[in-house]
Design an enzyme around this catalytic site. Structure first.
Site, PDB file in Angstrom:
ATOM      1  N   LYS A  80      51.658 -32.667 -82.164  1.00  0.00           N
ATOM      2  CA  LYS A  80      51.258 -30.914 -82.001  1.00  0.00           C
ATOM      3  C   LYS A  80      50.627 -30.680 -83.381  1.00  0.00           C
ATOM      4  CE  LYS A  80      51.892 -27.197 -79.642  1.00  0.00           C
ATOM      5  NZ  LYS A  80      52.073 -26.900 -78.209  1.00  0.00           N
ATOM      6  N   VAL A 182      52.669 -11.354 -72.147  1.00  0.00           N
ATOM      7  CA  VAL A 182      51.622 -11.527 -70.992  1.00  0.00           C
ATOM      8  C   VAL A 182      50.402 -11.896 -71.667  1.00  0.00           C
ATOM      9  CG1 VAL A 182      52.746  -9.828 -69.379  1.00  0.00           C
ATOM     10  CG2 VAL A 182      51.571  -8.981 -71.179  1.00  0.00           C
ATOM     11  N   GLY A 183      50.555 -13.120 -72.210  1.00  0.00           N
ATOM     12  CA  GLY A 183      49.110 -13.445 -72.623  1.00  0.00           C
ATOM     13  C   GLY A 183      48.656 -14.484 -71.773  1.00  0.00           C
ATOM     14  N   VAL A 185      49.621 -17.498 -70.467  1.00  0.00           N
ATOM     15  CA  VAL A 185      50.376 -18.044 -69.090  1.00  0.00           C
ATOM     16  C   VAL A 185      51.130 -16.587 -68.419  1.00  0.00           C
ATOM     17  CG1 VAL A 185      52.411 -19.476 -68.829  1.00  0.00           C
ATOM     18  CG2 VAL A 185      50.950 -20.038 -70.562  1.00  0.00           C
TER      19      VAL A 185
HETATM   20  P1  NAD Z   1      49.286 -16.496 -75.717  1.00  0.00           P
HETATM   21  O1  NAD Z   1      49.173 -16.340 -77.234  1.00  0.00           O
HETATM   22  O2  NAD Z   1      48.156 -16.250 -74.824  1.00  0.00           O
HETATM   23  O3  NAD Z   1      50.425 -15.381 -75.262  1.00  0.00           O
HETATM   24  C1  NAD Z   1      51.797 -15.139 -75.871  1.00  0.00           C
HETATM   25  C2  NAD Z   1      51.830 -13.696 -75.688  1.00  0.00           C
HETATM   26  O4  NAD Z   1      53.136 -13.333 -76.032  1.00  0.00           O
HETATM   27  C3  NAD Z   1      50.563 -12.830 -76.371  1.00  0.00           C
HETATM   28  O5  NAD Z   1      50.445 -11.522 -75.631  1.00  0.00           O
HETATM   29  C4  NAD Z   1      51.637 -12.033 -77.817  1.00  0.00           C
HETATM   30  O6  NAD Z   1      51.182 -10.972 -78.173  1.00  0.00           O
HETATM   31  C5  NAD Z   1      53.060 -12.136 -77.032  1.00  0.00           C
HETATM   32  N1  NAD Z   1      54.082 -12.003 -77.941  1.00  0.00           N
HETATM   33  C6  NAD Z   1      54.460 -12.786 -79.043  1.00  0.00           C
HETATM   34  N2  NAD Z   1      55.465 -12.396 -79.583  1.00  0.00           N
HETATM   35  C7  NAD Z   1      56.141 -11.360 -78.831  1.00  0.00           C
HETATM   36  C8  NAD Z   1      57.470 -10.767 -78.634  1.00  0.00           C
HETATM   37  N3  NAD Z   1      58.135 -11.005 -79.546  1.00  0.00           N
HETATM   38  N4  NAD Z   1      57.519 -10.108 -77.529  1.00  0.00           N
HETATM   39  C9  NAD Z   1      56.757  -9.857 -76.456  1.00  0.00           C
HETATM   40  N5  NAD Z   1      55.498 -10.532 -76.624  1.00  0.00           N
HETATM   41  C10 NAD Z   1      55.364 -11.467 -77.657  1.00  0.00           C
HETATM   42  O7  NAD Z   1      49.989 -17.804 -75.672  1.00  0.00           O
HETATM   43  P2  NAD Z   1      50.219 -18.828 -73.859  1.00  0.00           P
HETATM   44  O8  NAD Z   1      48.984 -19.664 -74.029  1.00  0.00           O
HETATM   45  O9  NAD Z   1      50.349 -17.606 -73.160  1.00  0.00           O
HETATM   46  O10 NAD Z   1      51.631 -19.198 -74.198  1.00  0.00           O
HETATM   47  C11 NAD Z   1      52.793 -18.425 -74.260  1.00  0.00           C
HETATM   48  C12 NAD Z   1      54.169 -19.537 -74.395  1.00  0.00           C
HETATM   49  O11 NAD Z   1      53.991 -20.689 -73.620  1.00  0.00           O
HETATM   50  C13 NAD Z   1      53.854 -20.368 -75.846  1.00  0.00           C
HETATM   51  O12 NAD Z   1      55.242 -20.333 -76.316  1.00  0.00           O
HETATM   52  C14 NAD Z   1      53.313 -21.728 -75.578  1.00  0.00           C
HETATM   53  O13 NAD Z   1      53.596 -22.719 -76.617  1.00  0.00           O
HETATM   54  C15 NAD Z   1      53.939 -21.801 -74.168  1.00  0.00           C
HETATM   55  N6  NAD Z   1      53.094 -22.809 -73.304  1.00  0.00           N
HETATM   56  C16 NAD Z   1      51.890 -22.535 -73.022  1.00  0.00           C
HETATM   57  C17 NAD Z   1      51.108 -23.349 -72.495  1.00  0.00           C
HETATM   58  C18 NAD Z   1      49.752 -23.170 -71.948  1.00  0.00           C
HETATM   59  O14 NAD Z   1      49.148 -23.696 -71.114  1.00  0.00           O
HETATM   60  N7  NAD Z   1      49.026 -22.274 -72.556  1.00  0.00           N
HETATM   61  C19 NAD Z   1      51.641 -24.737 -71.919  1.00  0.00           C
HETATM   62  C20 NAD Z   1      52.982 -24.826 -72.257  1.00  0.00           C
HETATM   63  C21 NAD Z   1      53.810 -24.202 -73.044  1.00  0.00           C
END
Ligand code: NAD
Length: 348
Positions: A80, A182-183, A185
């Site tokens: 990572k 709600v990013g 994923v």
């Molecule tokens: P992202 O940055 O697009 O979305 C994360 C969201 O969480 C953002 O909208 C952010 O504002 C919000 N956030 C941060 N802190 C918060 C809190 N305290 N309360 C509420 N909302 C909060 O990221 P993503 O790509 O959607 O990934 C989300 C999680 O899933 C991460 O932990 C990531 O490591 C994990 N993940 C993602 C993937 C992928 O394919 N993108 C794969 C495996 C794991």
């Protein structure tokens, strides 16, 4: 800042600290294991409170990738990278080129992709200087592109499996789910949950992301600090890690925790705390493997999007086996998953 004595240092194969004064890049690339193949795992760009926090994140996330890739049956080890976000080093082609050069210098020991704070476009820039990158735009039904929708698909199927195991329900109709974040994923997951008839409560610290979700779907908003304790059936963490702790677990109302975020448990003991409260925890790296399955199929080539979806269809069965073994052995689900991952790595 201790490294070899760091509590999260787990025989990592190597750690790379790279700085590029021209673009302002500061990155840590952590290679936990290459036993099963090149160390693969996304690049997170985040504003850390300290360099020590960034190191902790890189160490924990890279170990999680070893376990995730092993349990998903991928020919990938675990790695990572984190980019330390800084207002003096905004996102730029130069920044991602410098990052790409750092990845290239490892000669294929580490393969990157997007994670929190990075996009397909960023990876395209990385790809201008290195081939050791995945999550690039796809063409003509081939596997690849933004892994987030595929991660959401796996999480959705995993929630169905967990709800069936814990609540005995064969559908998500009327099941109350709280989605934290709600990013990329989280929004895709909300769409799938809504289609399946689930009742959604959401929170996000980013008002724009929250509004996008509210404009599209019938969701109830809850303030970020209250989301964990919402009166729901399922808690789906889709923001950042370290949210399940000795402080938060006693106050949870959900009986299922199943979401996308990496490193949801602050410590291994928190898995036991959940089990003691009869809360079924879907180990994060098992349920959220959809994205890396997509990344692997893209990286090794020759696969269609359809094949990726079929492979992601294996996630619920994998979870059900872990749930069943946890029940029989009276051990927490995270312990069962970790043991499985370690066995696979050791046999390589
Ligand atoms: P992202 O940055 O697009 O979305 C994360 C969201 O969480 C953002 O909208 C952010 O504002 C919000 N956030 C941060 N802190 C918060 C809190 N305290 N309360 C509420 N909302 C909060 O990221 P993503 O790509 O959607 O990934 C989300 C999680 O899933 C991460 O932990 C990531 O490591 C994990 N993940 C993602 C993937 C992928 O394919 N993108 C794969 C495996 C794991």
């Amino acid at each position: 800042m201790p490294v070899f004595d760091h509590p999260d240092f787990d025989q990592h194969e190597s750690l790379h600290f790279v700085q590029d004064p021209n673009s302002g890049l500061k990155t840590i690339i952590a290679i936990h294991s290459t036993a099963l193949g090149p160390a693969a795992g996304g690049c997170r760009r985040w504003q850390y409170a300290s360099d020590a926090d960034a190191l902790t994140d890189a160490l924990r996330l890279s170990r999680g990738m070893t376990y995730k890739n092993a349990v998903a049956g991928l020919k990938f080890g675990g790695g990572k990278s984190v980019i330390l976000a800084d207002e003096n080093a905004p996102k730029s082609p130069e920044l991602f080129h410098a990052f790409g050069r750092a990845v290239e210098s490892l000669n294929g020991k580490y393969i990157t992709a997007e994670d929190v704070g990075c996009s397909v476009d960023d990876m395209r820039q990385v790809n201008e200087v290195t081939g050791y990158v995945s999550g690039l735009p796809r063409s003509g039904g081939n596997a690849g592109g933004d892994p987030s929708p595929l991660t959401a698909m796996g999480v959705f199927l995993g929630i169905e499996a967990a709800v069936e195991s814990r609540l005995g329900a064969d559908s998500l109709k009327g099941v109350r789910v709280a989605v934290q974040g709600v990013g990329h994923v989280g929004l895709h997951l909300c769409r799938l949950l809504h289609e399946a008839g689930a009742i959604l409560t959401v929170s996000d610290v980013n008002r724009d992301n929250l509004k996008l979700t509210q404009d599209e779907l019938p969701v109830t908003e809850i303030a970020p600090p209250d989301l964990l304790y919402a009166d729901v059936d399922v808690l789906a963490p889709c923001a950042l890690g370290n949210i399940l702790t000795s402080q938060t677990i006693p106050k949870l109302k959900a009986t299922v925790v199943a979401g996308a975020a990496n490193n949801q448990l602050a410590t291994e003991a928190d898995g036991a705390r959940l089990a003691d409260r009869d809360i079924l925890y879907a180990p994060d790296y098992v349920i959220n493997a959809g994205g890396i399955i997509n990344v692997a199929r893209e990286y090794y080539g020759g696969s269609s999007e359809e094949e990726v979806r079929t492979e992601i269809g294996g996630i619920p069965e994998r979870l059900k086996r872990i749930f069943a073994e946890a029940k029989t052995s009276k051990q927490p689900t995270n312990v069962i998953a970790d043991e499985l991952a370690r066995r696979i790595v050791a046999s390589a």
